[in-house]
Design a protein around this motif. Structure first.
Motif, PDB file in Angstrom:
ATOM      1  N   LYS A 159       2.247   1.705  -3.342  1.00 49.98           N
ATOM      2  CA  LYS A 159       1.471   2.412  -4.389  1.00 49.98           C
ATOM      3  C   LYS A 159       1.182   3.530  -3.957  1.00 49.98           C
ATOM      4  N   LYS A 160       0.937   4.178  -2.843  1.00 45.04           N
ATOM      5  CA  LYS A 160       0.876   5.579  -2.489  1.00 45.04           C
ATOM      6  C   LYS A 160       1.852   6.382  -3.181  1.00 45.04           C
ATOM      7  N   GLU A 200       1.845   7.097  -6.563  1.00 45.94           N
ATOM      8  CA  GLU A 200       1.013   7.939  -7.160  1.00 45.94           C
ATOM      9  C   GLU A 200       1.336   9.535  -6.771  1.00 45.94           C
ATOM     10  N   GLY A 206       0.810  -1.314   0.087  1.00 47.07           N
ATOM     11  CA  GLY A 206      -0.060  -0.210  -0.264  1.00 47.07           C
ATOM     12  C   GLY A 206       0.803   1.323   0.055  1.00 47.07           C
TER      13      GLY A 206
END
Length: 108
Positions: free
Chosen positions: A37-38, A41, A34
């Motif tokens: 992924k963040k 972004e 997670g």
């Protein structure tokens, strides 16, 4: 019983294993999926960096050395010692990552 000559080798081995373990957890594990992924972004560069074992291995090695793990007391000036620890960690993490890939571990 370990002799004085063997102790730095054991310390180096523990340092390398600790660096690889933390680097592997950050770059590959589901635990940090997670966060990776963040970060991807937020920044493409940071997303690539956090998935690179050689890139993450450098600060991990520096932090472990600051925590006192390594191959004995520093014999070089602190900046040089920390840089050496980071580069040794980075190279070790990359070699183990490539070796595990060749043995069948999934790619990043």
């Amino acid at each position: 019983m370990l002799t004085t000559a063997e102790t730095p080798l054991i310390e180096l081995l523990l340092f390398l294993l600790a660096c690889f373990g933390v680097t592997n957890i950050i770059t590959i594990s589901r635990l940090f999926a997670g966060a990776r992924k963040k970060l991807a972004e937020v920044s493409v560069w940071a997303g690539h960096w956090i998935r690179c074992p050689m890139c993450v291995g450098l600060p991990v090695g520096i932090l472990w050395r600051l925590a006192g793990l390594g191959w004995g007391p520093p014999t070089l000036p602190w900046p040089v010692d920390l840089f050496a620890a980071g580069t040794v960690s980075s190279g070790w993490c990359w070699v183990l990552y490539v070796g595990l890939q060749r043995l069948g571990q999934d790619k990043l």
